[in-house]
Design an enzyme around this catalytic site. Structure first.
Site, PDB file in Angstrom:
ATOM      1  N   GLU A  43       0.855  -1.188   0.000  1.00 23.01           N
ATOM      2  CA  GLU A  43       0.000   0.000   0.000  1.00 23.01           C
ATOM      3  C   GLU A  43       0.888   1.235   0.000  1.00 23.01           C
ATOM      4  O   GLU A  43       1.720   1.398   0.903  1.00 23.01           O
ATOM      5  CB  GLU A  43      -0.898   0.004   1.233  1.00 23.01           C
ATOM      6  CG  GLU A  43      -1.716   1.265   1.416  1.00 23.01           C
ATOM      7  CD  GLU A  43      -2.399   1.323   2.771  1.00 23.01           C
ATOM      8  OE1 GLU A  43      -2.585   2.447   3.283  1.00 23.01           O
ATOM      9  OE2 GLU A  43      -2.747   0.257   3.326  1.00 23.01           O
ATOM     10  N   ARG A  47       0.411  10.385   1.071  1.00 28.35           N
ATOM     11  CA  ARG A  47       0.817  11.387   2.058  1.00 28.35           C
ATOM     12  C   ARG A  47       1.981  12.241   1.559  1.00 28.35           C
ATOM     13  O   ARG A  47       2.451  13.100   2.299  1.00 28.35           O
ATOM     14  CB  ARG A  47       1.217  10.702   3.367  1.00 28.35           C
ATOM     15  CG  ARG A  47       0.123   9.900   4.020  1.00 28.35           C
ATOM     16  CD  ARG A  47       0.606   9.274   5.306  1.00 28.35           C
ATOM     17  NE  ARG A  47      -0.377   8.371   5.883  1.00 28.35           N
ATOM     18  CZ  ARG A  47      -0.196   7.682   7.005  1.00 28.35           C
ATOM     19  NH1 ARG A  47       0.949   7.797   7.656  1.00 28.35           N
ATOM     20  NH2 ARG A  47      -1.137   6.871   7.454  1.00 28.35           N
ATOM     21  N   LYS A 130     -10.903  -1.670   7.188  1.00 28.06           N
ATOM     22  CA  LYS A 130      -9.606  -1.458   7.826  1.00 28.06           C
ATOM     23  C   LYS A 130      -9.853  -1.023   9.267  1.00 28.06           C
ATOM     24  O   LYS A 130     -10.502   0.002   9.498  1.00 28.06           O
ATOM     25  CB  LYS A 130      -8.840  -0.391   7.041  1.00 28.06           C
ATOM     26  CG  LYS A 130      -7.618   0.186   7.730  1.00 28.06           C
ATOM     27  CD  LYS A 130      -7.013   1.264   6.842  1.00 28.06           C
ATOM     28  CE  LYS A 130      -5.902   2.016   7.536  1.00 28.06           C
ATOM     29  NZ  LYS A 130      -5.256   2.995   6.642  1.00 28.06           N
TER      30      LYS A 130
END
Length: 219
Positions: A43, A47, A130
């Site tokens: 993943e 950011r 998640k």
């Protein structure tokens, strides 16, 4: 999107390196190190300014199913899919993000931290979420508490999980995969320590194999 959709993308991978990559130049060596350690997915968090380029470079590796993380808006979903993201992960539940993922045909894993949020995700037709941030929320105790009244839910716990906790999470039947950043930290990447990334990834994959061996022996 269902657990089967995500599971088919992950191809049985149960440990997911969560990556925050500052420089595009590290994408190729990082993908090589993860794949050499036995990782089959990763993943890439949205950011950093170059997250899309990093994702695209890593997706081109071919040995990894690469998804986009920290996706907050429909526009980011579109950018992630354009960069060849195989799945989308969000820190929370956002109906517009989920709808855009469905429109584009990409599995989405929204973050949840409460039973109410989990109910919203299930009502939206999702059965994989998640649990985030997993360890600050209570770790396995929290996961067990949520899994009990919602047996249809599958979890990808992420957030504060260290290597020493991996096997315990994987042993819970509601856990599809575990996400963690310990395999490739920002410090590893800053130093260019791909050998250590490969070693830590291999250790994580071995932990998965050990848990799965125990599961097979019990069936």
């Amino acid at each position: 999107m269902t657990a089967t959709d995500l599971a088919s993308v992950l191809a049985g991978a149960r440990v997911m390196p969560v990556l925050t990559v500052q420089r595009v130049s590290t994408a190729g060596p990082l993908a090589d190190a993860l794949a050499a350690g036995g990782a089959r997915c990763a993943e890439v968090t949205f950011r950093t300014p170059d997250a899309e380029r990093v994702l695209k470079e890593m997706a081109a590796h071919g040995g990894l199913a690469v998804g986009a993380g920290t996706v907050l808006t429909p526009e980011q979903v579109e950018r992630a899919v354009a960069a060849r993201a195989r799945f989308v992960v969000s820190p929370g539940f956002d109906a517009e993000v989920v709808a855009t993922c469905r429109e584009l045909g990409v599995p989405v894993v929204p973050g949840i931290a409460t039973a109410t949020e989990l109910m919203r995700a299930l009502k939206a037709g999702l059965d994989t979420v998640k649990l985030f941030p997993a360890e600050p929320l209570g770790g396995l105790r929290m996961l067990r508490a949520l899994a009990a009244p919602f047996p249809q839910a599958r979890f990808v716990p992420t957030g504060g999980i260290e290597a020493s906790r991996l096997a315990a999470y994987l042993a819970h039947p509601a856990v599809l995969a575990v996400g963690g950043s310990w395999m490739a930290t920002t410090d590893h990447l800053r130093r260019g320590d791909y050998k250590e990334i490969r070693r830590l990834t291999a250790e994580a994959v071995q932990a998965v194999e050990a848990v799965e061996a125990v599961e097979r022996s019990m069936t």
